[in-house]
Motif scaffolding. Structure first.
Motif, PDB file in Angstrom:
ATOM      1  N   ASP A  24       0.827  -1.209   0.000  1.00 18.66           N
ATOM      2  CA  ASP A  24       0.000   0.000   0.000  1.00 18.66           C
ATOM      3  C   ASP A  24       0.861   1.259   0.000  1.00 18.66           C
ATOM      4  N   LEU A  25       2.042   1.167   0.618  1.00 16.99           N
ATOM      5  CA  LEU A  25       2.934   2.329   0.637  1.00 16.99           C
ATOM      6  C   LEU A  25       3.361   2.685  -0.781  1.00 16.99           C
ATOM      7  N   GLU A  26       3.643   1.670  -1.577  1.00 21.51           N
ATOM      8  CA  GLU A  26       4.028   1.914  -2.970  1.00 21.51           C
ATOM      9  C   GLU A  26       2.874   2.555  -3.743  1.00 21.51           C
ATOM     10  N   THR A  27       1.666   2.060  -3.515  1.00 22.69           N
ATOM     11  CA  THR A  27       0.484   2.636  -4.162  1.00 22.69           C
ATOM     12  C   THR A  27       0.328   4.098  -3.787  1.00 22.69           C
ATOM     13  N   LEU A  28       0.482   4.404  -2.486  1.00 17.28           N
ATOM     14  CA  LEU A  28       0.375   5.792  -2.040  1.00 17.28           C
ATOM     15  C   LEU A  28       1.406   6.678  -2.712  1.00 17.28           C
ATOM     16  N   LEU A  29       2.637   6.204  -2.775  1.00 18.51           N
ATOM     17  CA  LEU A  29       3.694   7.010  -3.385  1.00 18.51           C
ATOM     18  C   LEU A  29       3.408   7.251  -4.866  1.00 18.51           C
ATOM     19  N   ASP A  30       2.843   6.243  -5.528  1.00 19.64           N
ATOM     20  CA  ASP A  30       2.474   6.407  -6.939  1.00 19.64           C
ATOM     21  C   ASP A  30       1.335   7.413  -7.114  1.00 19.64           C
ATOM     22  N   ARG A  31       0.447   7.499  -6.145  1.00 20.32           N
ATOM     23  CA  ARG A  31      -0.733   8.379  -6.233  1.00 20.32           C
ATOM     24  C   ARG A  31      -0.541   9.719  -5.533  1.00 20.32           C
ATOM     25  N   GLN A  32       0.662   9.996  -5.059  1.00 16.93           N
ATOM     26  CA  GLN A  32       0.906  11.211  -4.278  1.00 16.93           C
ATOM     27  C   GLN A  32       0.424  12.467  -4.991  1.00 16.93           C
ATOM     28  N   ARG A  33       0.756  12.613  -6.244  1.00 17.43           N
ATOM     29  CA  ARG A  33       0.372  13.824  -6.975  1.00 17.43           C
ATOM     30  C   ARG A  33      -1.140  14.006  -7.016  1.00 17.43           C
ATOM     31  N   SER A  34      -1.881  12.939  -7.279  1.00 18.24           N
ATOM     32  CA  SER A  34      -3.338  13.080  -7.362  1.00 18.24           C
ATOM     33  C   SER A  34      -3.934  13.394  -5.988  1.00 18.24           C
ATOM     34  N   ILE A  35      -3.375  12.829  -4.927  1.00 16.01           N
ATOM     35  CA  ILE A  35      -3.873  13.125  -3.586  1.00 16.01           C
ATOM     36  C   ILE A  35      -3.572  14.574  -3.228  1.00 16.01           C
ATOM     37  N   GLU A  36      -2.367  15.042  -3.553  1.00 13.27           N
ATOM     38  CA  GLU A  36      -2.019  16.439  -3.265  1.00 13.27           C
ATOM     39  C   GLU A  36      -2.904  17.404  -4.054  1.00 13.27           C
ATOM     40  N   GLU A  37      -3.265  17.050  -5.277  1.00 15.06           N
ATOM     41  CA  GLU A  37      -4.178  17.885  -6.066  1.00 15.06           C
ATOM     42  C   GLU A  37      -5.568  17.912  -5.423  1.00 15.06           C
ATOM     43  N   LYS A  38      -6.020  16.775  -4.937  1.00  9.16           N
ATOM     44  CA  LYS A  38      -7.317  16.696  -4.261  1.00  9.16           C
ATOM     45  C   LYS A  38      -7.304  17.598  -3.022  1.00  9.16           C
ATOM     46  N   VAL A  39      -6.222  17.532  -2.262  1.00  7.95           N
ATOM     47  CA  VAL A  39      -6.095  18.338  -1.042  1.00  7.95           C
ATOM     48  C   VAL A  39      -6.082  19.821  -1.390  1.00  7.95           C
ATOM     49  N   LYS A  40      -5.328  20.170  -2.425  1.00  9.23           N
ATOM     50  CA  LYS A  40      -5.219  21.573  -2.836  1.00  9.23           C
ATOM     51  C   LYS A  40      -6.566  22.139  -3.255  1.00  9.23           C
ATOM     52  N   GLY A  41      -7.398  21.322  -3.863  1.00 12.68           N
ATOM     53  CA  GLY A  41      -8.680  21.783  -4.379  1.00 12.68           C
ATOM     54  C   GLY A  41      -9.818  21.752  -3.381  1.00 12.68           C
ATOM     55  N   SER A  42      -9.556  21.291  -2.171  1.00 10.97           N
ATOM     56  CA  SER A  42     -10.634  21.208  -1.183  1.00 10.97           C
ATOM     57  C   SER A  42     -10.394  22.198  -0.058  1.00 10.97           C
ATOM     58  N   GLY A  43     -11.419  22.895   0.331  1.00 12.98           N
ATOM     59  CA  GLY A  43     -11.285  23.882   1.395  1.00 12.98           C
ATOM     60  C   GLY A  43     -10.912  23.278   2.738  1.00 12.98           C
ATOM     61  N   LYS A  44     -11.555  22.189   3.107  1.00 16.37           N
ATOM     62  CA  LYS A  44     -11.345  21.585   4.423  1.00 16.37           C
ATOM     63  C   LYS A  44      -9.962  20.946   4.550  1.00 16.37           C
ATOM     64  N   LEU A  45      -9.488  20.319   3.492  1.00 13.63           N
ATOM     65  CA  LEU A  45      -8.197  19.631   3.548  1.00 13.63           C
ATOM     66  C   LEU A  45      -7.014  20.542   3.240  1.00 13.63           C
ATOM     67  N   ALA A  46      -7.262  21.659   2.599  1.00 16.56           N
ATOM     68  CA  ALA A  46      -6.169  22.529   2.146  1.00 16.56           C
ATOM     69  C   ALA A  46      -5.272  22.983   3.299  1.00 16.56           C
ATOM     70  N   ARG A  47      -5.837  23.149   4.479  1.00 15.41           N
ATOM     71  CA  ARG A  47      -5.018  23.593   5.615  1.00 15.41           C
ATOM     72  C   ARG A  47      -4.010  22.545   6.055  1.00 15.41           C
ATOM     73  N   PHE A  48      -4.189  21.290   5.611  1.00 14.09           N
ATOM     74  CA  PHE A  48      -3.273  20.209   5.960  1.00 14.09           C
ATOM     75  C   PHE A  48      -2.254  19.925   4.858  1.00 14.09           C
TER      76      PHE A  48
END
Length: 139
Positions: A24-48
């Motif tokens: 799962d760690l490898e999967t997370l590292l592969d998906r890091q960019r998409s997760i960071e984009e999701k965080v950037k685009g959300s008001g609630k998560l952006a502070r994290f």
């Protein structure tokens, strides 16, 4: 009544962390960019955003063997929280406008609280590593 309280978040985080495997760690590292984009685009998560980048950095350094001074439970909790954020169909689906990221933010906040001391130690280690790279070499 809160839509998503700390007890629910802790239970969900424990459930997710218990399911985390090294692959799962490898999967997370592969998906890091998409997760960071999701965080950037959300008001609630952006502070994290900064914390989530640090969490990914911790997982990356752990995965490559650069930093192992952290219990597996911490790695599993961080990975569990990030896997939870990655899942669009969690307790409150991300597609629900306005509140879809509330549960994600709660899980990340709880995870940060649970692993705070380990994350601080890692951040200090990371800063020391960067200082060592930039320090002039003496002969």
């Amino acid at each position: 009544m809160a839509l998503f309280n700390q007890k629910d978040a802790r239970k969900q985080l424990d459930n997710e962390a218990g399911k985390v495997h090294r692959a799962d760690l490898e999967t997370l590292l592969d998906r890091q960019r998409s997760i960071e984009e999701k965080v950037k685009g959300s008001g609630k998560l952006a502070r994290f955003r900064t914390d989530i980048k640090l969490m990914f950095s911790l997982i990356r350094d752990y995965w490559y063997g650069n930093y192992r001074s952290v219990p597996w439970k911490t790695i599993a909790a961080v990975a569990g929280a990030l896997l939870y954020v990655m899942n669009p169909l969690d307790v409150i689906p991300d597609l629900i406008f306005g509140i879809g990221f509330v549960d994600d933010a709660g899980v990340v906040a709880l995870c940060l609280k649970l692993v705070e001391s380990d994350l601080h130690r890692y951040a200090a280690w990371k800063e020391h590593q960067e200082d060592m790279k930039t320090a002039p070499q003496s002969n």
